[in-house]
Motif scaffolding. Structure first.
Motif, PDB file in Angstrom:
ATOM      1  N   TYR A  14     -28.036 101.600 -40.564  1.00 33.70           N
ATOM      2  CA  TYR A  14     -27.960 100.144 -40.610  1.00 33.70           C
ATOM      3  C   TYR A  14     -28.297  99.567 -39.245  1.00 33.70           C
ATOM      4  O   TYR A  14     -27.832 100.068 -38.232  1.00 33.70           O
ATOM      5  CB  TYR A  14     -26.531  99.733 -40.998  1.00 33.70           C
ATOM      6  N   ASP A  17     -31.333  93.915 -39.031  1.00 38.95           N
ATOM      7  CA  ASP A  17     -32.218  93.271 -40.002  1.00 38.95           C
ATOM      8  C   ASP A  17     -32.566  94.126 -41.221  1.00 38.95           C
ATOM      9  O   ASP A  17     -33.142  93.632 -42.176  1.00 38.95           O
ATOM     10  CB  ASP A  17     -33.504  92.784 -39.328  1.00 38.95           C
ATOM     11  N   LYS A  18     -32.199  95.409 -41.216  1.00 37.86           N
ATOM     12  CA  LYS A  18     -32.512  96.239 -42.379  1.00 37.86           C
ATOM     13  C   LYS A  18     -31.565  97.438 -42.463  1.00 37.86           C
ATOM     14  O   LYS A  18     -30.901  97.801 -41.489  1.00 37.86           O
ATOM     15  CB  LYS A  18     -33.948  96.718 -42.356  1.00 37.86           C
ATOM     16  N   GLN A  50     -33.669  98.242 -54.657  1.00 38.56           N
ATOM     17  CA  GLN A  50     -34.925  98.846 -54.202  1.00 38.56           C
ATOM     18  C   GLN A  50     -34.962 100.266 -54.747  1.00 38.56           C
ATOM     19  O   GLN A  50     -33.919 100.871 -55.000  1.00 38.56           O
ATOM     20  CB  GLN A  50     -34.993  98.886 -52.674  1.00 38.56           C
ATOM     21  N   VAL A  59     -35.898 100.940 -48.187  1.00 40.53           N
ATOM     22  CA  VAL A  59     -35.561 100.025 -47.095  1.00 40.53           C
ATOM     23  C   VAL A  59     -35.059  98.738 -47.718  1.00 40.53           C
ATOM     24  O   VAL A  59     -35.744  98.119 -48.537  1.00 40.53           O
ATOM     25  CB  VAL A  59     -36.778  99.759 -46.183  1.00 40.53           C
ATOM     26  N   LEU A  60     -33.854  98.340 -47.338  1.00 42.69           N
ATOM     27  CA  LEU A  60     -33.221  97.151 -47.889  1.00 42.69           C
ATOM     28  C   LEU A  60     -32.927  96.156 -46.776  1.00 42.69           C
ATOM     29  O   LEU A  60     -32.754  96.544 -45.612  1.00 42.69           O
ATOM     30  CB  LEU A  60     -31.902  97.518 -48.588  1.00 42.69           C
ATOM     31  N   LYS A  61     -32.850  94.907 -47.147  1.00 41.54           N
ATOM     32  CA  LYS A  61     -32.481  93.859 -46.198  1.00 41.54           C
ATOM     33  C   LYS A  61     -31.028  94.070 -45.774  1.00 41.54           C
ATOM     34  O   LYS A  61     -30.184  94.440 -46.593  1.00 41.54           O
ATOM     35  CB  LYS A  61     -32.643  92.489 -46.857  1.00 41.54           C
ATOM     36  N   ALA A  62     -30.745  93.842 -44.499  1.00 38.10           N
ATOM     37  CA  ALA A  62     -29.378  94.000 -43.998  1.00 38.10           C
ATOM     38  C   ALA A  62     -28.454  92.980 -44.655  1.00 38.10           C
ATOM     39  O   ALA A  62     -28.866  91.865 -44.977  1.00 38.10           O
ATOM     40  CB  ALA A  62     -29.348  93.820 -42.485  1.00 38.10           C
TER      41      ALA A  62
END
Length: 87
Positions: A14, A17-18, A50, A59-62
């Motif tokens: 983590y 931003d992602k 995702q 990869v996911l948004k934070a």
């Protein structure tokens, strides 16, 4: 006592931003493609799903952290067919 019977091994990194999530087979150690991955924030809000690529990475948004980011809780959920796992 909490017990999981799964072949989905989850590793997550983590940053601000992602979130990068790697899903591998516990039995073989190889990456698993097509695993549905979601992140749940401390406010119990699920982020958009995702899927992992051929390299087992999604990869996911934070998600926003709580007031004390060192004590915040984030849950990573992974699902492939009937197999489920979380971190």
């Amino acid at each position: 006592v909490l017990v999981q019977l799964t072949d989905l091994g989850i590793t997550a990194r983590y940053d601000s931003d992602k979130m990068v999530v790697l899903v591998t087979s516990i039995a073989t150690g190889k990456p698993i493609a097509g695993v549905r991955v979601q992140v749940m924030s401390e406010a119990d809000k699920l982020q958009p799903e995702q899927k992992t690529g051929a390299d087992g990475v999604a990869v996911l948004k934070a998600v926003p952290l709580g007031k004390d980011e060192h004590l915040s809780e984030i849950i990573v959920l992974a699902a492939a067919g009937t197999d489920r796992s979380y971190l």
